[in-house]
Write an enzyme that holds these catalytic residues in place. Structure first.
Site, mmCIF file in Angstrom:
data_model
loop_
_atom_site.group_PDB
_atom_site.id
_atom_site.type_symbol
_atom_site.label_atom_id
_atom_site.label_comp_id
_atom_site.label_asym_id
_atom_site.label_seq_id
_atom_site.Cartn_x
_atom_site.Cartn_y
_atom_site.Cartn_z
ATOM 1 N N HIS A 31 0.850 -1.204 0.000
ATOM 2 C CA HIS A 31 0.000 0.000 0.000
ATOM 3 C C HIS A 31 0.877 1.242 0.000
ATOM 4 O O HIS A 31 1.469 1.608 1.025
ATOM 5 C CB HIS A 31 -0.949 0.032 1.201
ATOM 6 C CG HIS A 31 -1.906 1.189 1.147
ATOM 7 N ND1 HIS A 31 -3.209 1.070 0.722
ATOM 8 C CD2 HIS A 31 -1.746 2.506 1.442
ATOM 9 C CE1 HIS A 31 -3.809 2.242 0.763
ATOM 10 N NE2 HIS A 31 -2.934 3.139 1.206
ATOM 11 N N CYS A 32 0.981 1.854 -1.155
ATOM 12 C CA CYS A 32 1.712 3.113 -1.260
ATOM 13 C C CYS A 32 1.118 3.882 -2.430
ATOM 14 O O CYS A 32 0.290 3.342 -3.171
ATOM 15 C CB CYS A 32 3.210 2.860 -1.451
ATOM 16 S SG CYS A 32 3.567 1.657 -2.734
ATOM 17 N N HIS A 33 1.499 5.134 -2.550
ATOM 18 C CA HIS A 33 0.904 6.002 -3.575
ATOM 19 C C HIS A 33 1.995 6.746 -4.336
ATOM 20 O O HIS A 33 3.123 6.866 -3.866
ATOM 21 C CB HIS A 33 0.013 7.069 -2.928
ATOM 22 C CG HIS A 33 -0.977 6.567 -1.927
ATOM 23 N ND1 HIS A 33 -2.144 5.933 -2.289
ATOM 24 C CD2 HIS A 33 -0.990 6.615 -0.562
ATOM 25 C CE1 HIS A 33 -2.836 5.628 -1.189
ATOM 26 N NE2 HIS A 33 -2.145 6.022 -0.131
ATOM 27 N N TYR A 49 -7.670 17.528 -1.122
ATOM 28 C CA TYR A 49 -6.397 18.065 -0.622
ATOM 29 C C TYR A 49 -5.438 18.183 -1.791
ATOM 30 O O TYR A 49 -5.612 17.515 -2.814
ATOM 31 C CB TYR A 49 -5.800 17.153 0.469
ATOM 32 C CG TYR A 49 -5.457 15.755 0.000
ATOM 33 C CD1 TYR A 49 -4.227 15.475 -0.593
ATOM 34 C CD2 TYR A 49 -6.363 14.703 0.139
ATOM 35 C CE1 TYR A 49 -3.910 14.197 -1.033
ATOM 36 C CE2 TYR A 49 -6.056 13.416 -0.294
ATOM 37 C CZ TYR A 49 -4.825 13.172 -0.881
ATOM 38 O OH TYR A 49 -4.516 11.909 -1.328
ATOM 39 N N ARG A 124 -10.499 0.802 -6.204
ATOM 40 C CA ARG A 124 -10.671 1.255 -4.822
ATOM 41 C C ARG A 124 -11.989 2.001 -4.699
ATOM 42 O O ARG A 124 -12.268 2.909 -5.493
ATOM 43 C CB ARG A 124 -9.522 2.190 -4.475
ATOM 44 C CG ARG A 124 -9.426 2.538 -3.009
ATOM 45 C CD ARG A 124 -8.269 3.487 -2.780
ATOM 46 N NE ARG A 124 -7.844 3.489 -1.398
ATOM 47 C CZ ARG A 124 -7.176 4.491 -0.838
ATOM 48 N NH1 ARG A 124 -6.844 5.551 -1.549
ATOM 49 N NH2 ARG A 124 -6.822 4.432 0.428
ATOM 50 N N ARG A 130 -14.078 12.742 4.403
ATOM 51 C CA ARG A 130 -13.195 13.889 4.221
ATOM 52 C C ARG A 130 -12.371 13.762 2.938
ATOM 53 O O ARG A 130 -11.672 14.688 2.546
ATOM 54 C CB ARG A 130 -12.275 14.053 5.448
ATOM 55 C CG ARG A 130 -11.237 13.008 5.576
ATOM 56 C CD ARG A 130 -10.390 13.104 6.837
ATOM 57 N NE ARG A 130 -9.816 11.806 7.125
ATOM 58 C CZ ARG A 130 -8.727 11.317 6.556
ATOM 59 N NH1 ARG A 130 -8.058 12.032 5.681
ATOM 60 N NH2 ARG A 130 -8.288 10.104 6.865
ATOM 61 N N HIS A 181 -6.258 -0.348 5.919
ATOM 62 C CA HIS A 181 -5.910 0.117 7.267
ATOM 63 C C HIS A 181 -6.862 -0.429 8.341
ATOM 64 O O HIS A 181 -7.319 0.316 9.226
ATOM 65 C CB HIS A 181 -5.855 1.647 7.296
ATOM 66 C CG HIS A 181 -5.183 2.261 6.085
ATOM 67 N ND1 HIS A 181 -4.106 1.667 5.457
ATOM 68 C CD2 HIS A 181 -5.451 3.389 5.359
ATOM 69 C CE1 HIS A 181 -3.732 2.413 4.418
ATOM 70 N NE2 HIS A 181 -4.540 3.450 4.335
ATOM 71 N N ASP A 257 2.190 2.963 3.232
ATOM 72 C CA ASP A 257 1.308 4.116 2.997
ATOM 73 C C ASP A 257 2.087 5.366 2.591
ATOM 74 O O ASP A 257 1.552 6.476 2.600
ATOM 75 C CB ASP A 257 0.387 4.424 4.195
ATOM 76 C CG ASP A 257 -0.722 5.406 3.815
ATOM 77 O OD1 ASP A 257 -1.211 5.323 2.680
ATOM 78 O OD2 ASP A 257 -1.064 6.274 4.631
ATOM 79 N N ASN A 262 -2.129 13.500 4.316
ATOM 80 C CA ASN A 262 -3.008 14.087 5.356
ATOM 81 C C ASN A 262 -2.593 13.824 6.797
ATOM 82 O O ASN A 262 -3.413 13.995 7.695
ATOM 83 C CB ASN A 262 -4.461 13.618 5.185
ATOM 84 C CG ASN A 262 -5.010 13.975 3.825
ATOM 85 O OD1 ASN A 262 -4.887 15.112 3.398
ATOM 86 N ND2 ASN A 262 -5.581 13.001 3.120
HETATM 87 O O1 LIG Z 1 -6.381 8.652 5.506
HETATM 88 C C1 LIG Z 1 -6.041 9.289 4.480
HETATM 89 O O2 LIG Z 1 -6.048 10.525 4.425
HETATM 90 C C2 LIG Z 1 -5.694 8.536 3.279
HETATM 91 C C3 LIG Z 1 -5.886 9.137 2.035
HETATM 92 C C4 LIG Z 1 -5.678 8.413 0.909
HETATM 93 C C5 LIG Z 1 -5.983 8.950 -0.409
HETATM 94 O O3 LIG Z 1 -6.183 10.172 -0.507
HETATM 95 O O4 LIG Z 1 -6.042 8.157 -1.350
HETATM 96 O O5 LIG Z 1 -5.227 7.138 0.972
HETATM 97 C C6 LIG Z 1 -4.948 6.535 2.156
HETATM 98 O O6 LIG Z 1 -4.552 5.359 2.129
HETATM 99 C C7 LIG Z 1 -5.208 7.247 3.348
#
Ligand SMILES: O=C(O)c1cc(C(=O)O)oc(=O)c1
Length: 306
Positions: A31-33, A49, A124, A130, A181, A257, A262
């Site tokens: 899990h990463c972005h 955001y 997803r 939020r 999570h 992550d 955020n």
């Molecule tokens: O809790 C978060 O703010 C968050 C946001 C995102 C996203 O914006 O995709 O992804 C995550 O895994 C966790």
């Protein structure tokens, strides 16, 4: 295009430490972005955001620094349903990354096919208010039915208090379902209290449900931070994650992550986040399943023998 970060935005940690915990060979950061870069892959107009950039090269450098072999890159909400940054990262990963996209109802089969060829293996669905605007459940169910034909799965992100209301929808999904999570438990509540018990029941009654035991830095309320060499960070999250790992060893995944969108309090040292793993998966067998066998079965099944 120039983007202004959301006020108070915390950038990812520079120069993470080398983990002391030795990851098993072939470990997957599941899990990463990637964020942008915004100049090349603009953030979505509907985003909630605006992050700092976090490029594929920076992600791959982190992978190598921490000792992971592979990444699963999850579409971040700041890119909406524009998966170009994700797909670009997958295509430049030398086969070392697979992905989870976000799509809308109007996505066509050719687009899904192209994403599949790039390495996407899931979509997803996000229910964290939020982060996203509401999408009707019939639209999501229609998408789930379509992506099921590609052998993909659904990743769901929600808050623990919303599980009762979402239960029927989640349990009606026709695919493997991966919870982000741990369904965001409130770790100030008891481990064996009704809220976390409902989550365990969700997994117990539905063998197609998996969980990521990630994000202690997001869930922790009182644990020491993964900074300054701390080897026992986020202690308050440990019993929750460990319970899930021990009860469902074949249906858990772990990820950094990174780049941690955020976070408000601090940015963790990702090397110390890796050192968190043996606290929640205390044996070599559990670590092998969590970090290698499970993510390989879900994301690289063609490379799993037997
Ligand atoms: O809790 C978060 O703010 C968050 C946001 C995102 C996203 O914006 O995709 O992804 C995550 O895994 C966790």
């Amino acid at each position: 295009m120039q983007f202004q970060k959301t006020p108070g935005w915390l950038d990812w940690y520079q120069g993470p430490s080398k983990p002391r915990f030795k990851l098993p060979v072939g470990a997957v950061d599941a899990h990463c972005h990637v964020f942008g870069p915004g100049e090349e892959f603009p953030y979505a107009p509907e985003r909630k955001y605006t992050p700092c950039d976090a490029s594929k090269q920076q992600l791959f450098a982190l992978r190598d620094q921490l000792g992971f072999a592979r990444n699963v890159i999850v579409q971040a909400t700041c890119h909406g349903a524009d998966n170009r940054a994700l797909v670009d990262a997958l295509l430049h990963s030398d086969g070392k990354a697979r992905g989870v996209a976000t799509v809308r109802r109007d996505v066509c089969d050719e687009e899904l096919q192209a994403m599949h060829a790039a390495g996407v293996r899931g979509v997803r669905f996000n229910f964290v208010k939020r982060l996203v605007d509401f999408t009707p459940k019939d639209e999501l169910m229609e998408i789930a039915g379509r992506i099921a034909k590609f052998g993909w799965h659904v990743v769901i992100y929600f808050e623990a208090v919303d599980l009762p209301e979402l239960w029927d929808f989640f349990t009606g999904l026709p695919t493997t379902v991966v919870v982000d999570h741990m369904g965001r438990p409130d770790v100030s509540k008891p481990l064996d209290g009704p809220e976390f018990e409902l989550f365990l029941k969700f997994m117990r009654q539905h063998p197609n449900v998996w969980s990521k035991v990630s994000c202690p830095e997001r869930l922790s309320l009182s644990g020491p931070k993964a900074l300054d060499g701390e080897q026992a960070a986020y202690r308050d999250v440990v019993p929750f994650a460990r319970r899930v790992v021990e009860e469902f060893p074949d249906r858990v995944l772990w990820g950094t992550d990174w780049p941690h969108p955020n976070l408000k309090d601090h940015m963790p040292d990702d090397g110390l986040l890796v050192d968190f793993i043996p606290h929640i998966a205390p044996t070599a067998e559990l670590q092998q399943k969590l970090l290698v066998d499970n993510p390989m079965r879900l994301y690289w099944p063609e490379q799993v023998k037997g």
